[in-house]
Design a protein around this motif. Structure first.
Motif, PDB file in Angstrom:
ATOM      1  N   THR A  36      39.281  48.726  36.338  1.00 52.30           N
ATOM      2  CA  THR A  36      38.096  48.138  36.939  1.00 52.30           C
ATOM      3  C   THR A  36      38.395  46.699  37.326  1.00 52.30           C
ATOM      4  OG1 THR A  36      37.168  47.160  34.933  1.00 52.30           O
ATOM      5  CG2 THR A  36      36.715  49.504  35.323  1.00 52.30           C
ATOM      6  N   PRO A  37      37.597  46.148  38.258  1.00 55.94           N
ATOM      7  CA  PRO A  37      37.841  44.776  38.705  1.00 55.94           C
ATOM      8  C   PRO A  37      37.750  43.724  37.603  1.00 55.94           C
ATOM      9  CG  PRO A  37      36.449  45.915  40.265  1.00 55.94           C
ATOM     10  CD  PRO A  37      36.579  46.803  39.052  1.00 55.94           C
ATOM     11  N   HIS A  38      37.353  44.127  36.384  1.00 54.90           N
ATOM     12  CA  HIS A  38      37.196  43.136  35.330  1.00 54.90           C
ATOM     13  C   HIS A  38      38.345  43.115  34.334  1.00 54.90           C
ATOM     14  CE1 HIS A  38      33.160  42.471  36.803  1.00 54.90           C
ATOM     15  NE2 HIS A  38      32.924  43.764  36.740  1.00 54.90           N
ATOM     16  N   ASN A  39      39.216  44.138  34.391  1.00 54.81           N
ATOM     17  CA  ASN A  39      40.256  44.162  33.364  1.00 54.81           C
ATOM     18  C   ASN A  39      41.641  44.551  33.880  1.00 54.81           C
ATOM     19  OD1 ASN A  39      39.941  46.864  33.831  1.00 54.81           O
ATOM     20  ND2 ASN A  39      38.865  47.300  31.911  1.00 54.81           N
ATOM     21  N   VAL A  40      41.840  44.461  35.197  1.00 58.47           N
ATOM     22  CA  VAL A  40      43.172  44.700  35.739  1.00 58.47           C
ATOM     23  C   VAL A  40      43.568  43.526  36.620  1.00 58.47           C
ATOM     24  CG1 VAL A  40      42.963  47.205  35.673  1.00 58.47           C
ATOM     25  CG2 VAL A  40      42.277  45.964  37.727  1.00 58.47           C
ATOM     26  N   GLY A  41      44.870  43.360  36.813  1.00 62.03           N
ATOM     27  CA  GLY A  41      45.332  42.276  37.665  1.00 62.03           C
ATOM     28  C   GLY A  41      45.860  42.750  38.996  1.00 62.03           C
ATOM     29  N   HIS A  42      45.954  44.084  39.164  1.00 64.76           N
ATOM     30  CA  HIS A  42      46.531  44.617  40.390  1.00 64.76           C
ATOM     31  C   HIS A  42      45.937  45.995  40.666  1.00 64.76           C
ATOM     32  CE1 HIS A  42      49.464  46.925  42.784  1.00 64.76           C
ATOM     33  NE2 HIS A  42      49.784  45.767  43.324  1.00 64.76           N
ATOM     34  N   ILE A  43      45.487  46.216  41.898  1.00 65.65           N
ATOM     35  CA  ILE A  43      45.010  47.540  42.307  1.00 65.65           C
ATOM     36  C   ILE A  43      45.488  47.825  43.727  1.00 65.65           C
ATOM     37  CG2 ILE A  43      42.952  47.470  40.850  1.00 65.65           C
ATOM     38  CD1 ILE A  43      41.338  46.885  43.338  1.00 65.65           C
ATOM     39  N   ARG A  44      45.440  49.090  44.099  1.00 63.23           N
ATOM     40  CA  ARG A  44      45.819  49.506  45.446  1.00 63.23           C
ATOM     41  C   ARG A  44      44.564  49.971  46.176  1.00 63.23           C
ATOM     42  NH1 ARG A  44      50.245  54.078  45.925  1.00 63.23           N
ATOM     43  NH2 ARG A  44      51.572  52.344  45.263  1.00 63.23           N
ATOM     44  N   VAL A  45      44.446  49.543  47.448  1.00 62.67           N
ATOM     45  CA  VAL A  45      43.265  49.869  48.247  1.00 62.67           C
ATOM     46  C   VAL A  45      43.705  50.285  49.647  1.00 62.67           C
ATOM     47  CG1 VAL A  45      41.026  49.051  49.088  1.00 62.67           C
ATOM     48  CG2 VAL A  45      41.988  48.080  46.992  1.00 62.67           C
ATOM     49  N   ALA A  46      43.159  51.380  50.149  1.00 64.88           N
ATOM     50  CA  ALA A  46      43.405  51.805  51.526  1.00 64.88           C
ATOM     51  C   ALA A  46      42.333  51.200  52.428  1.00 64.88           C
ATOM     52  CB  ALA A  46      43.388  53.320  51.637  1.00 64.88           C
ATOM     53  N   THR A  47      42.752  50.578  53.518  1.00 66.02           N
ATOM     54  CA  THR A  47      41.789  49.897  54.383  1.00 66.02           C
ATOM     55  C   THR A  47      42.437  49.513  55.705  1.00 66.02           C
ATOM     56  OG1 THR A  47      40.246  48.026  54.524  1.00 66.02           O
ATOM     57  CG2 THR A  47      42.373  47.613  53.469  1.00 66.02           C
ATOM     58  N   LYS A  48      41.618  49.253  56.705  1.00 68.78           N
ATOM     59  CA  LYS A  48      42.118  48.616  57.926  1.00 68.78           C
ATOM     60  C   LYS A  48      41.726  47.133  57.936  1.00 68.78           C
ATOM     61  CE  LYS A  48      38.314  50.082  60.985  1.00 68.78           C
ATOM     62  NZ  LYS A  48      38.005  50.754  62.269  1.00 68.78           N
ATOM     63  N   TYR A  49      41.244  46.654  56.803  1.00 67.44           N
ATOM     64  CA  TYR A  49      40.851  45.254  56.642  1.00 67.44           C
ATOM     65  C   TYR A  49      41.639  44.612  55.497  1.00 67.44           C
ATOM     66  CZ  TYR A  49      36.786  46.792  59.362  1.00 67.44           C
ATOM     67  OH  TYR A  49      35.958  47.318  60.327  1.00 67.44           O
ATOM     68  N   PRO A  50      42.948  44.508  55.606  1.00 67.96           N
ATOM     69  CA  PRO A  50      43.729  43.980  54.483  1.00 67.96           C
ATOM     70  C   PRO A  50      43.415  42.530  54.145  1.00 67.96           C
ATOM     71  CG  PRO A  50      45.105  44.245  56.434  1.00 67.96           C
ATOM     72  CD  PRO A  50      43.815  44.926  56.726  1.00 67.96           C
ATOM     73  N   ASN A  51      43.138  41.706  55.140  1.00 67.52           N
ATOM     74  CA  ASN A  51      42.871  40.293  54.855  1.00 67.52           C
ATOM     75  C   ASN A  51      41.549  40.115  54.104  1.00 67.52           C
ATOM     76  OD1 ASN A  51      45.242  39.408  56.133  1.00 67.52           O
ATOM     77  ND2 ASN A  51      44.240  39.404  58.136  1.00 67.52           N
ATOM     78  N   ILE A  52      40.512  40.805  54.570  1.00 69.51           N
ATOM     79  CA  ILE A  52      39.221  40.727  53.886  1.00 69.51           C
ATOM     80  C   ILE A  52      39.332  41.301  52.484  1.00 69.51           C
ATOM     81  CG2 ILE A  52      36.837  41.553  53.882  1.00 69.51           C
ATOM     82  CD1 ILE A  52      36.944  41.584  56.936  1.00 69.51           C
ATOM     83  N   THR A  53      40.031  42.422  52.369  1.00 67.44           N
ATOM     84  CA  THR A  53      40.152  43.097  51.073  1.00 67.44           C
ATOM     85  C   THR A  53      40.891  42.231  50.063  1.00 67.44           C
ATOM     86  OG1 THR A  53      40.103  45.263  52.147  1.00 67.44           O
ATOM     87  CG2 THR A  53      41.046  45.156  49.921  1.00 67.44           C
TER      88      THR A  53
END
Length: 230
Positions: A124-141
């Protein structure tokens, strides 16, 4: 840009084009008949306004054409403006069309992909330091997760983002959401809204300086039309 060259207005293909054309026509601009022909392969069209042409390009490309001077004005969503953050763009007017949101989504725990949530319950965004996300908005993400102290590895896709979790590319996606029906159909749920999105009138800053009367007149005209349509 030469002061006597035709003024070019860049419009996005797809859903936003249908929403923006009533405003375009209300502003007194009528493209040549070929513009409305779905089989037409040309991308540049004359209009009833002498010295004003329309180009029809991908939504993501509108901002690039305007920023680099290929077009003088355009219509682009603020999602595109946020992603590229071009210094040479000026966005003087929210047209109040193209309403949607840029959201983070992940598998629905109650759906067939629910095991992905269970297997990565601690991710979860509260207890990890790295995640992978699929998107066409890499800068915003990346910027969104960086604000939470998380490094986001972005898998860049141009479409079909909803397939990424089921096919193992990433557990999360960041994409535009309107009704949410596409997420639901692909067993995903919206978990956070990153930004609310509308389409804006954008202007090339150099054109605004070198042709203030002509470009400024169109900005004012669209402002009047948008106000009347509200």
């Amino acid at each position: 840009m030469q002061p006597d060259e035709p003024l070019v207005l860049a419009l996005p293909k797809g859903r936003i084009l249908k929403e923006v054309m009533p405003l375009i026509r209300a502003a007194g601009i009528d493209p040549e008949p070929a513009f409305d022909d779905d089989d037409e392969r040309r991308l540049r069209f004359a209009t009833n306004v002498p010295g004003l042409h329309i180009i029809r390009v991908r939504a993501f490309d509108v901002a690039t054409f305007v920023a680099f001077g290929g077009a003088h004005l355009g219509v682009a969503g603020n999602d595109v403006l946020m992603e590229f953050a071009y210094d040479d763009l000026y966005a003087p007017l929210d047209l109040d069309i193209g309403h949607c949101r840029l959201s983070l989504a992940e598998p629905d725990p109650a759906g067939p992909l629910g095991h992905m949530v269970t297997d990565a319950a601690g991710d979860t965004p509260h207890n990890v330091g790295h995640i992978r996300v699929a998107t066409k908005y890499p800068n915003i993400t990346r910027a969104h997760f960086a604000r939470h102290g998380i490094q986001a590895e972005c898998v860049k896709l141009s479409g079909a983002m909803e397939l990424a979790p089921a096919l193992g590319l990433s557990r999360r996606i960041v994409d535009l959401v309107s009704s949410g029906s596409t997420l639901k159909a692909n067993h995903l749920r919206e978990v956070a809204v990153i930004a609310h999105v509308t389409s804006r009138l954008i202007v090339n800053r150099a054109a605004f300086k070198t042709r203030p009367n002509t470009v400024g007149a169109w900005v004012n005209r669209f402002r009047e039309v948008a106000a009347h349509a509200a």
